[in-house]
Write a protein that holds these residues in place. Structure first.
Motif, short mmCIF file in Angstrom:
data_model
loop_
_atom_site.label_atom_id
_atom_site.label_comp_id
_atom_site.label_asym_id
_atom_site.label_seq_id
_atom_site.Cartn_x
_atom_site.Cartn_y
_atom_site.Cartn_z
N ILE A 173 36.78 39.98 36.51
CA ILE A 173 35.35 40.27 36.39
C ILE A 173 34.89 41.07 37.60
O ILE A 173 35.40 40.90 38.71
CB ILE A 173 34.48 39.00 36.24
CG1 ILE A 173 34.62 38.09 37.47
CG2 ILE A 173 34.80 38.25 34.97
CD1 ILE A 173 33.59 36.98 37.51
N CYS A 174 33.93 41.96 37.37
CA CYS A 174 33.36 42.78 38.45
C CYS A 174 32.23 41.99 39.12
O CYS A 174 31.26 41.61 38.47
CB CYS A 174 32.84 44.09 37.90
SG CYS A 174 32.22 45.22 39.17
N LEU A 175 32.38 41.75 40.42
CA LEU A 175 31.37 41.01 41.17
C LEU A 175 30.33 41.95 41.78
O LEU A 175 29.21 41.53 42.07
CB LEU A 175 32.03 40.21 42.29
CG LEU A 175 33.03 39.14 41.87
CD1 LEU A 175 33.68 38.52 43.10
CD2 LEU A 175 32.36 38.07 41.02
N PHE A 176 30.71 43.21 41.96
CA PHE A 176 29.80 44.15 42.62
C PHE A 176 30.17 45.58 42.26
O PHE A 176 31.35 45.93 42.18
CB PHE A 176 29.86 43.98 44.14
CG PHE A 176 29.07 45.02 44.89
CD1 PHE A 176 27.71 44.85 45.12
CD2 PHE A 176 29.68 46.19 45.33
CE1 PHE A 176 26.98 45.84 45.78
CE2 PHE A 176 28.96 47.17 46.00
CZ PHE A 176 27.60 46.98 46.21
N ALA A 213 37.05 40.12 41.05
CA ALA A 213 37.82 38.89 41.13
C ALA A 213 38.80 38.92 39.97
O ALA A 213 38.40 39.02 38.81
CB ALA A 213 36.91 37.66 41.03
N ASP A 214 40.09 38.85 40.29
CA ASP A 214 41.11 39.05 39.27
C ASP A 214 42.14 37.92 39.31
O ASP A 214 42.96 37.86 40.24
CB ASP A 214 41.80 40.40 39.50
CG ASP A 214 42.74 40.78 38.37
OD1 ASP A 214 43.10 39.90 37.57
OD2 ASP A 214 43.12 41.96 38.29
N PRO A 215 42.10 37.02 38.33
CA PRO A 215 43.04 35.89 38.34
C PRO A 215 44.47 36.28 37.97
O PRO A 215 45.38 35.46 38.05
CB PRO A 215 42.45 34.95 37.28
CG PRO A 215 41.76 35.86 36.32
CD PRO A 215 41.21 36.98 37.17
N THR A 216 44.68 37.54 37.57
CA THR A 216 46.02 37.97 37.16
C THR A 216 46.83 38.54 38.32
O THR A 216 47.99 38.91 38.13
CB THR A 216 45.92 39.04 36.06
OG1 THR A 216 45.39 40.26 36.62
CG2 THR A 216 45.02 38.58 34.92
N ILE A 217 46.23 38.62 39.52
CA ILE A 217 46.96 39.18 40.66
C ILE A 217 47.10 38.13 41.75
O ILE A 217 46.33 37.16 41.81
CB ILE A 217 46.25 40.43 41.24
CG1 ILE A 217 44.84 40.08 41.75
CG2 ILE A 217 46.19 41.54 40.19
CD1 ILE A 217 44.16 41.24 42.45
N LEU A 218 48.09 38.33 42.61
CA LEU A 218 48.34 37.43 43.73
C LEU A 218 48.05 38.09 45.07
O LEU A 218 47.98 37.42 46.09
CB LEU A 218 49.79 36.94 43.71
CG LEU A 218 50.20 36.13 42.48
CD1 LEU A 218 51.70 35.80 42.55
CD2 LEU A 218 49.38 34.85 42.38
N ARG A 219 47.90 39.41 45.06
CA ARG A 219 47.71 40.16 46.31
C ARG A 219 46.37 40.89 46.31
O ARG A 219 45.92 41.35 45.26
CB ARG A 219 48.84 41.19 46.48
CG ARG A 219 50.22 40.58 46.54
CD ARG A 219 51.29 41.67 46.56
NE ARG A 219 52.63 41.11 46.63
CZ ARG A 219 53.74 41.83 46.56
NH1 ARG A 219 53.66 43.16 46.42
NH2 ARG A 219 54.91 41.24 46.63
N ASN A 220 45.78 40.99 47.49
CA ASN A 220 44.58 41.81 47.64
C ASN A 220 44.97 43.28 47.39
O ASN A 220 45.90 43.79 48.02
CB ASN A 220 43.99 41.67 49.03
CG ASN A 220 43.47 40.27 49.30
OD1 ASN A 220 43.31 39.47 48.38
ND2 ASN A 220 43.22 39.96 50.56
N THR A 221 44.26 43.92 46.49
CA THR A 221 44.63 45.26 46.04
C THR A 221 43.46 46.22 46.20
O THR A 221 42.32 45.88 45.86
CB THR A 221 45.07 45.22 44.56
OG1 THR A 221 46.16 44.30 44.43
CG2 THR A 221 45.51 46.59 44.08
N HIS A 222 43.75 47.41 46.71
CA HIS A 222 42.72 48.44 46.88
C HIS A 222 43.20 49.72 46.20
O HIS A 222 44.33 50.16 46.41
CB HIS A 222 42.45 48.71 48.35
CG HIS A 222 42.10 47.49 49.13
ND1 HIS A 222 40.88 46.86 49.03
CD2 HIS A 222 42.82 46.75 50.02
CE1 HIS A 222 40.85 45.81 49.83
NE2 HIS A 222 42.01 45.72 50.43
N GLU A 223 42.32 50.31 45.39
CA GLU A 223 42.62 51.57 44.71
C GLU A 223 41.57 52.60 45.11
O GLU A 223 40.37 52.37 44.93
CB GLU A 223 42.61 51.38 43.20
CG GLU A 223 43.66 50.37 42.71
CD GLU A 223 43.47 50.00 41.26
OE1 GLU A 223 43.90 50.78 40.39
OE2 GLU A 223 42.88 48.93 40.99
N ILE A 224 42.02 53.71 45.64
CA ILE A 224 41.14 54.77 46.13
C ILE A 224 41.34 56.02 45.29
O ILE A 224 42.48 56.37 44.95
CB ILE A 224 41.43 55.08 47.61
CG1 ILE A 224 41.10 53.86 48.49
CG2 ILE A 224 40.63 56.30 48.09
CD1 ILE A 224 41.58 54.01 49.92
#
Length: 271
Positions: A173-176, A213-224
């Protein structure tokens, strides 16, 4: 010409500060660890002794007298307590808490007025060299999507009413969604990377940020993603957590150490 060795003081002995202190203890050419600050001074002295160091553990206000370079590794609320005295003393300041600059923009102006070098770490992202290069032409848009496991947001006061929802989350879900400035104010401990990206490029008001907030991932992820008249490019980075602190990416500490090495290196690679 730089002196044979520059004195470095580290403000904060937490996850990031501890790793930076360890790197300085092992040795970085041209730099000498001179002092640190910590909330728990007794434990800080014990940890320094374990590293074979006999250096002062000071109050924040005392660090400038022990340093040519000050590395800020503090909670955002404590940022000004070291940034202001460092700038007034004319000390080079390495900033980890980029989001804290949004609440202290007068210090950016003061540093420029006094010609005090401010170095903002790239933190848990890559690609800022590409952004700076594209800025020499015209950048149309810069976007960053930050995704983290729901647990990373559980302790945030502004999401206290959504704790049950986050605990039971089965889909992202998108929090912001908004500007990096707005996101940095709402999520100051989560979006240092977005603020650093904005400051490196077209500004925090034009840099678009999404926080998921993504329950399908285990790592903090950034996409630019960057759209410019020189190049259109994107990158994705998945961060492993710092040892002992799953809420902090280890890259945040390593990027700080890498920046320190560049300050005295004879060769620099990247724009």
């Amino acid at each position: 010409m730089l002196p044979a060795s520059l004195r470095v003081s580290v403000a904060g002995f937490g996850t990031i500060g501890g790793e930076v202190i360890g790197a300085l203890a092992r040795g970085i050419d041209g730099l000498t660890l001179a002092a640190v600050s910590a909330r728990d001074k007794v434990r800080a002295k014990e940890r320094l002794a374990e590293l074979g160091l006999a250096i002062p553990v000071c109050e924040l206000s005392e660090l400038p007298s022990h340093a040519d370079i000050i590395v800020e590794c503090l909670p955002p609320a404590a940022f000004r307590s070291i940034a202001e005295p460092a700038i007034e003393a004319g000390r080079t300041l390495v900033v980890v808490s980029a989001a804290a600059l949004l609440e202290n923009e007068d210090l950016l102006a003061r540093a420029q007025e006094r010609r005090v070098p401010l170095h903002i770490t790239s933190g848990a992202i890559a690609g800022l060299d590409g952004v700076r290069a594209c800025l020499e032409g015209t950048i149309e848009t810069v976007t960053i999507k930050t995704s983290k496991p729901p647990m990373a947001f559980m302790s945030l006061p502004n999401l206290a009413g959504r704790k049950a929802e986050l605990e039971q989350l089965s889909q992202p879900i998108c929090l912001f969604q908004g500007s990096a400035r707005e996101g940095g104010t709402a999520f100051p401990t989560n979006v240092n990377v977005a603020v650093a990206l904005g400051l490196a490029g077209i500004g925090v008001d034009r840099t678009v940020l999404e926080i998921w907030a993504d329950p399908t991932i285990l790592r903090n992820t950034h996409e630019i993603r960057v759209m410019s008249d020189a190049a259109e490019w994107s990158m994705r980075i998945e961060n492993l957590p710092a040892p002992g602190n799953p809420r902090t990416s280890r890259m945040a500490a390593l990027s700080t150490i890498a920046l320190l090495r560049r300050l005295t290196a004879s060769t620099s690679v990247g724009s």
